[in-house]
Scaffold this motif. Sequence first.
Motif, mmCIF file in Angstrom:
data_model
loop_
_atom_site.group_PDB
_atom_site.id
_atom_site.type_symbol
_atom_site.label_atom_id
_atom_site.label_comp_id
_atom_site.label_asym_id
_atom_site.label_seq_id
_atom_site.Cartn_x
_atom_site.Cartn_y
_atom_site.Cartn_z
ATOM 1 N N CYS A 68 -11.081 3.138 0.478
ATOM 2 C CA CYS A 68 -10.762 2.670 -0.932
ATOM 3 C C CYS A 68 -11.386 1.503 -0.830
ATOM 4 O O CYS A 68 -12.537 1.576 -1.965
ATOM 5 C CB CYS A 68 -9.933 2.869 -1.389
ATOM 6 N N GLU A 69 -10.889 0.801 0.431
ATOM 7 C CA GLU A 69 -11.825 -0.462 -0.642
ATOM 8 C C GLU A 69 -12.947 -0.952 0.304
ATOM 9 O O GLU A 69 -13.785 -2.149 -0.690
ATOM 10 C CB GLU A 69 -10.371 -1.862 0.184
ATOM 11 N N ILE A 125 0.912 -0.798 -0.218
ATOM 12 C CA ILE A 125 -0.074 -0.346 0.527
ATOM 13 C C ILE A 125 1.498 0.831 -0.184
ATOM 14 O O ILE A 125 0.801 2.231 0.355
ATOM 15 C CB ILE A 125 -0.730 0.092 1.001
ATOM 16 N N TRP A 142 -1.618 3.261 -6.404
ATOM 17 C CA TRP A 142 -1.447 2.536 -5.313
ATOM 18 C C TRP A 142 -0.175 1.778 -6.396
ATOM 19 O O TRP A 142 -0.550 1.129 -7.867
ATOM 20 C CB TRP A 142 -2.261 1.588 -4.851
ATOM 21 N N ARG A 185 -3.744 -0.304 -8.375
ATOM 22 C CA ARG A 185 -5.624 -0.480 -7.811
ATOM 23 C C ARG A 185 -4.789 1.418 -8.018
ATOM 24 O O ARG A 185 -4.492 2.332 -7.420
ATOM 25 C CB ARG A 185 -5.385 -0.910 -7.159
ATOM 26 N N ARG A 235 -6.155 3.206 2.088
ATOM 27 C CA ARG A 235 -6.179 2.437 0.877
ATOM 28 C C ARG A 235 -8.071 1.350 1.556
ATOM 29 O O ARG A 235 -8.188 0.980 1.116
ATOM 30 C CB ARG A 235 -5.313 1.208 1.115
ATOM 31 N N CYS A 255 -7.173 4.649 -6.781
ATOM 32 C CA CYS A 255 -8.450 4.874 -5.903
ATOM 33 C C CYS A 255 -8.892 6.456 -6.215
ATOM 34 O O CYS A 255 -8.203 7.205 -6.000
ATOM 35 C CB CYS A 255 -9.095 4.871 -4.413
#
Length: 105
Positions: free
Chosen positions: A102-103, A9, A26, A30, A99, A32
């Motif tokens: 975001c998830e 991350i 990231w 990923r 992170r 975000c």
Amino acid sequence: MTEIRGLAIEPREIKHQDDFTLRITWGDGRECTYRAASLRRACPCAQCVNEWTGERVLKPDSIDEELEIADLSVVGRYALNFRWSDGHQTGIYSFKYLRELCEAQ
């Protein structure tokens, strides 16, 4: 480098897209996108979250949807700090926390 569920991350790119939007790409690819008002509502500082109980004391409806990211800075190699258009600036948002936000979207 920090990991979350086996994923690195560490940000590859942090982009203040406009007054209302932050985008982080990231290390694992990923991407975000965060809205300023949502980030402000999630502020992890002691003014917004009770340090002893973990209870959020900031009332989400007290944050205007038109809140802006006035400025942002990197804290060490692990976090971001925002200065919001409402004057608040004490929250340190770790990359791990960003992170996780975001998830959870």
